[in-house]
Write an enzyme that holds these catalytic residues in place. Structure first.
Site, mmCIF file in Angstrom:
data_model
loop_
_atom_site.group_PDB
_atom_site.id
_atom_site.type_symbol
_atom_site.label_atom_id
_atom_site.label_comp_id
_atom_site.label_asym_id
_atom_site.label_seq_id
_atom_site.Cartn_x
_atom_site.Cartn_y
_atom_site.Cartn_z
ATOM 1 N N SER A 55 0.800 -1.225 0.000
ATOM 2 C CA SER A 55 0.000 0.000 0.000
ATOM 3 C C SER A 55 0.831 1.273 0.000
ATOM 4 C CB SER A 55 -0.939 0.015 1.206
ATOM 5 O OG SER A 55 -1.993 -0.910 1.022
ATOM 6 N N LYS A 58 0.344 3.523 -2.875
ATOM 7 C CA LYS A 58 -0.817 4.414 -2.931
ATOM 8 C C LYS A 58 -0.382 5.886 -2.941
ATOM 9 C CE LYS A 58 -4.463 1.523 -0.807
ATOM 10 N NZ LYS A 58 -3.864 0.204 -0.638
ATOM 11 N N SER A 115 -6.542 3.431 3.937
ATOM 12 C CA SER A 115 -5.807 2.642 2.947
ATOM 13 C C SER A 115 -6.767 1.896 2.014
ATOM 14 C CB SER A 115 -4.859 1.643 3.631
ATOM 15 O OG SER A 115 -3.871 1.189 2.735
#
Length: 383
Positions: A55, A58, A115
């Site tokens: 993540s 991101k 997230s």
């Protein structure tokens, strides 16, 4: 002819700390620590190796969204639709469904705090039509930003063999988000967010550094079975900001401990010092066929460095320039470089410019120069 002059420069200010700056033996499989204030790399371990970022990638999706905000393609109040594909994303989620119309503001908070993989797909489809098209845009933008160790296959960091980032690239990206988008950077420090009351138990930001009292205000955690536990963190203490990127830790607890220890190490083992201030004359250079024989070389800008806390009050530096200089010379023209040598660290440099303008010489300076050249040749022959 390239001329190099070695000199010793005094460090301004008083050293505040007493412990030696030892290399940090991190448990992370890859790590990168940057003093963002001066651009000094304090630690690099497998930092150029492309790894699964989970993540943490991101941050690139957020960069693309922030650029769309800056360009006026969207506003914080722009609403995006939610596809079935976005709704069905697994892992971390905002719990979006097809009837929702989240705003850009909602989606930023959903990505940063929760997230949300679903939020990333919504952004990708909203900006580029499809997630595949968005990933291609991410790759093109990464190349333009100098992120040479990154390839993107999706918007969320979902496991994919083609989805990779280096720790150095993540630091480049973090530096950009901090420097280029201060109006949006505050979202990274938000402690909690709950879209429409759908996740009251999962509303808290997963960045453990935010509640440790180390000055942390961002950025993003990541975890998959392949990547392990990772973190892109940033903290401010006094006039300094550091960025810490780690990956490959074995647990949330280990990630939190390693992140905190690295931030403390960066602030306590190093100190920022002023080496030279703008306009300081450091040397003079000879001029060929000029109205004046010499010109001063001055620092184009202030130069501060981060050095180990117990370094001596002086550092070694080199002034590098071509000699002799050819007239005419404009005031402020770069004619050299000051290179500061730091023990066990990267060199730091600042341009040196002409202190004043020097015109091309007339008849008498030319005669004088010709006589000097002839005299040197005669002396060489006699020797």
């Amino acid at each position: 002819m390239r001329y190099i002059k070695t000199l010793v420069l005094a460090l301004a200010g008083t050293v505040l700390l007493t412990s030696a700056a030892q290399a940090f033996d991190t448990r992370a499989t890859a790590a990168y620590v940057l003093d963002q204030t001066t651009g000094t790399v304090l630690l690099s371990k497998n930092a150029d190796t492309p790894l699964p970022p989970a993540s943490m990638s991101k941050l690139m999706t957020l960069n693309m969204l922030f650029e769309a905000l800056r360009d006026g393609r969207v506003t914080l109040d722009t609403e995006f639709s939610v596809s079935t594909r976005a709704k069905n994303m697994g892992g971390s989620t905002m719990f979006l469904n097809e009837t929702d119309r989240p705003t850009v503001r909602d989606l930023i908070q959903g990505i940063v705090v929760l997230s949300g993989n679903d939020a990333c797909v919504v952004v990708a489809e909203g900006l580029a039509g499809t997630e595949d098209a968005f990933a291609r845009s991410m790759n093109e933008r990464a190349k333009a930003l100098g992120m040479t160790g990154s390839t993107f296959a999706n918007a969320s960091g979902w496991p994919n063999p083609a989805h990779r980032m280096s720790m150095k690239d993540l630091a480049i990206l973090a530096d950009r988000l901090i420097s280029e988008f201060p109006e949006y950077y505050g979202y990274f420090g938000e402690a909690e967010y709950d879209y429409d009351g759908r996740a009251p138990q999962n509303r808290f930001n997963r960045n453990p550094l935010l509640k440790m009292g180390v000055g942390a205000d961002g950025l993003k955690t990541g975890h998959t079975a392949e990547a392990g536990y990772g973190l892109v963190g940033s903290a401010v203490q006094g006039a300094r900001r550091v960025i810490v990127v780690i990956s490959g830790l074995n647990s949330e607890a280990e990630r939190a401990q390693e992140g905190e220890q690295l931030i403390n190490w960066a602030f306590r083992q190093f100190v920022q010092k002023t080496v030279v201030t703008k306009g300081t004359r450091l040397t003079e250079a000879d001029i060929w066929l000029g109205a004046e024989r010499r010109v001063g070389l001055v620092a184009e800008q202030d130069l501060s460095v981060v050095v180990p806390a117990t370094i001596q009050d002086q550092v070694q530096a080199e002034i590098v320039y071509e000699t002799p200089l050819s007239a005419p010379i404009a005031e402020g023209q770069q004619i050299g470089t000051l290179v500061v040598k730091l023990p066990d660290m990267q060199d730091v440099s600042v341009p040196l410019v002409a202190e004043r303008a020097v015109a091309k010489g007339g008849f008498l300076p030319r005669i004088r120069t010709a006589a000097e050249v002839l005299l040197r040749r005669l002396q060489a022959q006699a020797g």
